[in-house]
Design a protein around this motif. Structure first.
Motif, PDB file in Angstrom:
ATOM      1  N   ARG A 311      32.181  44.061  18.686  1.00 47.46           N
ATOM      2  CA  ARG A 311      32.752  44.707  19.867  1.00 47.46           C
ATOM      3  C   ARG A 311      31.987  45.991  20.136  1.00 47.46           C
ATOM      4  N   PHE A 312      31.889  46.320  21.406  1.00 48.26           N
ATOM      5  CA  PHE A 312      31.106  47.502  21.760  1.00 48.26           C
ATOM      6  C   PHE A 312      31.583  48.047  23.102  1.00 48.26           C
ATOM      7  N   GLN A 313      31.123  49.251  23.419  1.00 48.53           N
ATOM      8  CA  GLN A 313      31.471  49.905  24.671  1.00 48.53           C
ATOM      9  C   GLN A 313      30.604  49.311  25.779  1.00 48.53           C
ATOM     10  N   PHE A 314      31.191  48.417  26.544  1.00 48.37           N
ATOM     11  CA  PHE A 314      30.411  47.680  27.540  1.00 48.37           C
ATOM     12  C   PHE A 314      30.273  48.443  28.855  1.00 48.37           C
ATOM     13  N   TRP A 315      31.363  49.057  29.302  1.00 47.15           N
ATOM     14  CA  TRP A 315      31.374  49.659  30.635  1.00 47.15           C
ATOM     15  C   TRP A 315      30.424  50.857  30.694  1.00 47.15           C
ATOM     16  N   ASN A 316      29.902  51.093  31.869  1.00 47.22           N
ATOM     17  CA  ASN A 316      28.901  52.143  32.039  1.00 47.22           C
ATOM     18  C   ASN A 316      29.566  53.493  32.333  1.00 47.22           C
ATOM     19  N   ASP A 317      30.465  53.906  31.463  1.00 48.50           N
ATOM     20  CA  ASP A 317      31.108  55.212  31.606  1.00 48.50           C
ATOM     21  C   ASP A 317      31.164  55.893  30.239  1.00 48.50           C
ATOM     22  N   PRO A 318      30.014  56.265  29.712  1.00 49.13           N
ATOM     23  CA  PRO A 318      29.942  56.799  28.350  1.00 49.13           C
ATOM     24  C   PRO A 318      30.577  58.180  28.246  1.00 49.13           C
ATOM     25  N   GLU A 319      31.038  58.488  27.037  1.00 46.33           N
ATOM     26  CA  GLU A 319      31.639  59.795  26.788  1.00 46.33           C
ATOM     27  C   GLU A 319      30.559  60.866  26.620  1.00 46.33           C
ATOM     28  N   ALA A 320      30.951  62.107  26.932  1.00 41.32           N
ATOM     29  CA  ALA A 320      30.021  63.233  26.888  1.00 41.32           C
ATOM     30  C   ALA A 320      29.857  63.760  25.472  1.00 41.32           C
ATOM     31  N   VAL A 321      28.618  64.097  25.113  1.00 43.19           N
ATOM     32  CA  VAL A 321      28.329  64.782  23.850  1.00 43.19           C
ATOM     33  C   VAL A 321      27.363  65.930  24.133  1.00 43.19           C
ATOM     34  N   LYS A 322      27.249  66.823  23.169  1.00 41.10           N
ATOM     35  CA  LYS A 322      26.302  67.927  23.269  1.00 41.10           C
ATOM     36  C   LYS A 322      24.968  67.498  22.653  1.00 41.10           C
ATOM     37  N   PRO A 323      23.861  67.834  23.282  1.00 43.07           N
ATOM     38  CA  PRO A 323      22.568  67.514  22.672  1.00 43.07           C
ATOM     39  C   PRO A 323      22.375  68.278  21.361  1.00 43.07           C
ATOM     40  N   ASN A 324      21.551  67.693  20.508  1.00 40.59           N
ATOM     41  CA  ASN A 324      21.141  68.336  19.247  1.00 40.59           C
ATOM     42  C   ASN A 324      22.344  68.774  18.415  1.00 40.59           C
ATOM     43  N   THR A 325      23.312  67.887  18.333  1.00 40.14           N
ATOM     44  CA  THR A 325      24.573  68.182  17.636  1.00 40.14           C
ATOM     45  C   THR A 325      24.909  67.028  16.708  1.00 40.14           C
ATOM     46  N   THR A 326      25.474  67.346  15.565  1.00 37.74           N
ATOM     47  CA  THR A 326      25.874  66.328  14.592  1.00 37.74           C
ATOM     48  C   THR A 326      27.334  65.951  14.815  1.00 37.74           C
ATOM     49  N   ASN A 394      20.476  63.403  23.745  1.00 40.44           N
ATOM     50  CA  ASN A 394      21.510  62.695  24.506  1.00 40.44           C
ATOM     51  C   ASN A 394      22.581  63.646  25.032  1.00 40.44           C
ATOM     52  N   ASN A 395      22.970  63.442  26.282  1.00 39.92           N
ATOM     53  CA  ASN A 395      24.126  64.101  26.870  1.00 39.92           C
ATOM     54  C   ASN A 395      25.363  63.220  26.838  1.00 39.92           C
ATOM     55  N   PHE A 396      25.139  61.932  26.580  1.00 42.64           N
ATOM     56  CA  PHE A 396      26.232  60.970  26.550  1.00 42.64           C
ATOM     57  C   PHE A 396      26.068  60.080  25.327  1.00 42.64           C
ATOM     58  N   VAL A 397      27.171  59.560  24.837  1.00 41.65           N
ATOM     59  CA  VAL A 397      27.126  58.670  23.685  1.00 41.65           C
ATOM     60  C   VAL A 397      26.463  57.363  24.097  1.00 41.65           C
ATOM     61  N   PRO A 398      25.414  56.935  23.410  1.00 39.15           N
ATOM     62  CA  PRO A 398      24.960  55.556  23.612  1.00 39.15           C
ATOM     63  C   PRO A 398      26.077  54.597  23.195  1.00 39.15           C
ATOM     64  N   LYS A 399      25.917  53.349  23.479  1.00 40.03           N
ATOM     65  CA  LYS A 399      26.964  52.397  23.149  1.00 40.03           C
ATOM     66  C   LYS A 399      27.292  52.443  21.652  1.00 40.03           C
ATOM     67  N   ILE A 400      28.584  52.486  21.352  1.00 40.63           N
ATOM     68  CA  ILE A 400      29.046  52.371  19.968  1.00 40.63           C
ATOM     69  C   ILE A 400      29.405  50.907  19.715  1.00 40.63           C
ATOM     70  N   TYR A 401      28.938  50.391  18.607  1.00 43.36           N
ATOM     71  CA  TYR A 401      29.167  48.999  18.237  1.00 43.36           C
ATOM     72  C   TYR A 401      30.023  48.944  16.977  1.00 43.36           C
ATOM     73  N   LEU A 402      30.839  47.932  16.920  1.00 39.42           N
ATOM     74  CA  LEU A 402      31.656  47.681  15.741  1.00 39.42           C
ATOM     75  C   LEU A 402      31.480  46.207  15.392  1.00 39.42           C
ATOM     76  N   PRO A 430      37.100  68.304  18.987  1.00 39.12           N
ATOM     77  CA  PRO A 430      38.045  67.367  19.607  1.00 39.12           C
ATOM     78  C   PRO A 430      37.503  65.942  19.646  1.00 39.12           C
ATOM     79  N   GLU A 431      38.398  65.005  19.790  1.00 35.60           N
ATOM     80  CA  GLU A 431      38.023  63.593  19.848  1.00 35.60           C
ATOM     81  C   GLU A 431      37.181  63.322  21.089  1.00 35.60           C
ATOM     82  N   ILE A 432      36.060  62.631  20.886  1.00 30.75           N
ATOM     83  CA  ILE A 432      35.148  62.295  21.973  1.00 30.75           C
ATOM     84  C   ILE A 432      35.509  60.948  22.604  1.00 30.75           C
ATOM     85  N   ILE A 433      35.901  59.999  21.778  1.00 34.70           N
ATOM     86  CA  ILE A 433      36.160  58.636  22.264  1.00 34.70           C
ATOM     87  C   ILE A 433      37.399  58.623  23.155  1.00 34.70           C
ATOM     88  N   ALA A 434      37.257  58.076  24.357  1.00 35.44           N
ATOM     89  CA  ALA A 434      38.368  58.078  25.311  1.00 35.44           C
ATOM     90  C   ALA A 434      39.522  57.200  24.837  1.00 35.44           C
TER      91      ALA A 434
END
Length: 855
Positions: A311-326, A394-402, A430-434
């Motif tokens: 399963r993975f994030q299919f829709w083209n509405d990725p969550e926001a992340v900060k660049p150069n961040t762990t 990255n400014n947005f999370v690439p697809k997360i896969y499970l 805070p939680e990033i995943i919608a």
């Protein structure tokens, strides 16, 4: 009819990762679970603090009538654990008050315009703030960037309906007690806002605003763009406003439940028009509790079962992340029967979390995507997988896969998927995943709600009204909730639980009502909400569906505001709340007029809705494939006559009617006729819309969007939206809610002409549409000769004898462009007016207004 599938490509991304192994936790992480800040029980009493409002946004600090008054505040010392569910001391079976996720809180505001003689209650909601920006995504496109924060607060939104000094107080109740704020006040001044949409009391075929101004809906079906509401929705709404498009039917059912969940199966399997969600209740033997999970499953024969192995994030509405961040990726799961490896060249196997890579490969195969977490095997309790991901550029999370990778068989029940910034020293952002939690029945995603805030505000700005579809009848959450409140947790067992049991408040109905309360709390303030539509295309002959829609009406008209109403058939809510909205539902087929729309048993459903394409309707005529005007007129006449007849028989008022979905397709298949794209002037849409001047007054909401958005129209530019503007200009000064309009009963001398319209003989007015019946889109596309031009006369009776009336002509040429001219006509001694139709062969149809409209 459902949304079309979405297809996209993902860029390969360079990722830096480290693997962390963790052991099973003993407690839930509630910030992951519900996206709220956990509030620990305290000895101090419940209190309401830090109350501020938005009056400084308005001139002089005064709230304009029908505009949003918003107060923001904090609640201290609550024992509640889920701030999105209400408090209920006696909930139905299945709502377990010992389970933290069921421990809710009820917060309301009480408003009064007359020193507490009249009190209006409005529910509050819990709100998360987001950082807001525009950034470039991994797809190379600019997208709106919503960075979640740990800034949470309570809010109440309310639109006062009269000028003067208003007061309000805040009231909170949880399991430990209650609290109330001191009264506060604000001033309201008159404004040009027309107010909320309601049914006209003088002509119940039509809608009007609170101030009596006609609301004549024109629009179509369009999806809610939660990804880019400003970048994409604002230009669209601006264009709508310029062209008289004032209503869209928009689905927001993805905001609650699992029907359009974030995590799509790798095989992209749909059941009907909904993607298969993979949700399944799991029995936790240690805690003796069933909770909703997402099952990742690999069968001994391969990825062939009902549930997906990836399963993975299919829709083209990725969550926001900060660049150069762990960031820390964490997955909570329970593993069973996991064996492997299937490919001995890769020793690792089990459940694993990945980020990035090519979505078109199967993430259960080794060597695919970019592994982030450790591999999870069988567990005897809930376990966590964890890993670190460095965001790079990255400014947005690439697809997360499970995926349950490289196994010979196995099952993993996933409780939650979390991505949070690693702040160091065991602290996380805070939680990033919608949609982090798989208990979809227990929360409303904050990021999606934040996006809908923007959509609603844009609708207000541009005068667009939203007919919002709020549920999916086939949401698998409700297939797994039995009528007695228990979960059905066998894979093969399902129940049709969405409709509930008549009017009883079981767990399903209780959870639905929590969602309804949230809708009213967060968006009910807005005049841009036209109505709440229970579900898309429910069962037309299921009396539990009928009862559920009526209960939605009771709740949204009364119970959301603390006003009781009986639970039985025929119990009507008569309460008039300033921020109340209309309620309806829709059916996949048919029009149950006598049994439902005109029934005394369901008085809280406000207007009727019919879905009928050429292919799905009950009227069978091959001419509907080619003659859009006839397609409208036959259905409008049918449903209006039946609804009015049965309403009259039952002694109740009639209702407005929407055709909430329609399309010009084929009798034998539901596929828009591709030749419509060859109609370069939008004749099909023009005829469909202008036919709606008929006395049936059925509003048409077309389904397919591509031709309306992209094909050239009368102005030669891409898009047919100007066709709506021509009709808007014609009807804008017709007082349709006068209460005196009826069938014009006009006649034409030439049988090749068609006429429809209405007359108001009390005020000496009439409006007509006269068309050459042969001027269909099909004939235009096929180049049939002798299809243009009007001939003969049109006659209408009942006017004052020997009187002169002004005539306004809106003449349309073969390109669909109007020319407006004025003339006059005198009635004969019997009150008949006879008009000579234009003789210009380039005029294909004409709108006619008779009488004085300068009022």
């Amino acid at each position: 009819m459902g949304s079309p599938s979405k297809v996209e490509q993902i860029l390969f991304l360079f990722l830096t990762l480290s693997i962390i192994v963790v052991t099973s936790p003993t407690n839930l992480d509630y910030q992951v679970f519900l996206h709220v800040v956990q509030s620990n029980p305290a000895q101090d009493s419940l209190s309401i603090n830090d109350i501020v409002d938005n009056r400084t946004l308005y001139s002089g600090g005064k709230i304009p009538q029908y505009e949003k008054f918003e107060t923001t505040f904090q609640i201290q010392n609550t024992v509640a654990q889920n701030f999105q569910l209400p408090y209920d001391a006696s909930p139905p079976n299945g709502i377990d008050l010992t389970y933290p996720a069921h421990q809710g809180i009820s917060v309301d505001a009480h408003f009064t315009p007359d020193n507490w003689q009249t009190v209006y209650k409005q529910p509050a909601f819990y709100y998360q703030s987001f950082e807001d920006n525009i950034e470039t995504s991994w797809d190379g496109e600019e997208h709106e960037w919503y960075g979640p924060t740990n800034d949470f607060a309570w809010k109440v939104r309310f639109s006062p309906n009269q000028a003067g000094i208003w007061q309000y107080r805040l009231v909170v109740q949880d399991a430990a007690g209650s609290a109330e704020s001191q009264p506060l006040s604000f001033e309201v001044v008159d404004s040009p806002n027309h107010g909320f949409v309601k049914i006209s009391p003088t002509d119940r075929r039509y809608f009007e605003h609170d101030d009596g101004t006609l609301f004549y809906p024109m629009g179509f079906n369009i999806g809610a763009n939660f990804e880019d509401p400003v970048l994409e929705t604002e230009p669209a709404y601006r264009s709508y406003s310029q062209n008289g498009i004032n209503l869209t039917r928009t689905w927001i059912s993805s905001l609650y439940g699992a029907a359009w969940l974030e995590w799509l199966g790798g095989r992209n399997i749909y059941d009907g028009y909904l993607p298969r969600p993979g949700v399944l209740p799991f029995y936790d033997p240690i805690r003796d509790r069933l909770t909703m999970t997402q099952l990742i499953d690999y069968e001994p024969e391969g990825d062939i079962g009902w549930f997906d192995a990836c399963r993975f994030q299919f829709w083209n509405d990725p969550e926001a992340v900060k660049p150069n961040t762990t960031y820390r990726l964490r997955i909570k799961y329970w593993g069973e029967d996991i064996t492997g490896p299937r490919n001995m060249s890769y020793p690792n196997h089990g459940l694993v979390g990945k980020i990035g890579g090519d979505w078109q490969v199967n993430c259960y195969e080794p060597g695919t995507s970019n592994v982030i977490t450790n591999y999870g095997g069988n567990t005897s309790d809930w376990g966590y997988l964890e890993g670190s991901w460095y965001s790079g550029q990255n400014n947005f999370v690439p697809k997360i896969y499970l995926g349950i990778e490289n196994v010979t068989q196995g099952r993993a029940y996933v409780d939650s998927i979390s991505l949070r910034e690693d702040l160091g020293n065991g602290q996380f952002g805070p939680e990033i995943i919608a949609e982090s939690s798989m208990e979809y029945e227990l929360y409303f995603p904050e990021q999606s709600a934040y996006s809908l805030d923007k959509i609603v505000e844009l609708a207000e700005k541009y005068g667009v009204y939203l007919k919002l579809v709020i549920h999916e009848k086939d949401d698998k959450i409700f297939f797994k909730l039995d009528d007695d409140g228990t979960f059905v947790y066998n894979e093969e067992d399902n129940v049709d639980g969405f409709y509930g049991v008549w009017r009883n408040t079981n767990k399903t109905r209780w959870l639905q009502q929590a969602w309804w309360r949230y809708l009213q709390a967060r968006w009910g303030y807005s005049t841009a909400i036209h109505s709440w539509e229970l579900t898309n295309e429910g069962d037309p002959w299921n009396s539990d569906h009928w009862a559920l829609a009526d209960e939605l009406g009771k709740f949204m008209h009364c119970r959301a505001f603390g006003i009781p109403v009986g639970i039985g058939d025929g119990e009507v809510c008569t309460y008039d709340h300033p921020n109340d909205h209309l309620v309806t539902t829709s059916f996949w087929h048919s029009f149950p007029d006598e049994l439902y729309w005109a029934s005394l048993e369901y008085p809280n459903v406000d207007y009727a809705d019919v879905h009928a394409y050429v292919s799905t309707g009950w009227l069978i005529n091959p001419d509907y494939e080619t003659d859009a005007a006839l397609f409208h007129l036959d259905y409008s006449t049918e449903v209006r006559s039946n609804l009015d007849y049965y309403s009259s028989q039952n002694g109740i008022p009639t209702k407005p009617i929407f055709r909430g979905e329609t399309g010009i397709d084929f009798l034998d298949r539901q596929e828009e006729n591709p030749d419509l794209a060859l109609d370069l002037h939008g004749v099909w849409l023009h005829n469909l819309l202008w036919a709606s001047l008929d006395p049936g007054a059925m509003t048409e909401l077309y389904w397919w969007k591509e031709n309306i958005a992209n094909q050239p129209g009368p102005d030669g530019q891409a898009g047919l939206q100007e066709i709506y503007a021509y009709l808007r200009d014609f009807v804008r000064n017709i007082p349709l809610t006068s209460g005196s309009y009826r069938d014009a009963e006009a006649t034409v001398s030439d049988r090749n002409m068609r006429v429809t319209g209405q007359k108001d003989l009390v005020n000496g007015r009439a409006h007509l549409w006269v068309q050459n019946k042969n001027h269909t889109w099909r004939n235009v596309v096929d180049g049939v000769d002798a299809i243009t031009g009007l001939s003969g006369t049109v006659a209408i009776e009942g006017f004052t004898p020997d009187s002169t009336y002004g005539i306004e002509w809106h003449e349309f040429n073969t390109q669909g462009m109007p020319t407006i001219r004025n003339s006059s006509a005198t009635s004969d001694g019997n009150g008949k007016i006879v008009l000579n139709l234009p003789t210009d062969p380039q005029v294909t149809d004409v709108g006619v207004k008779i009488g004085d409209y300068a009022y």
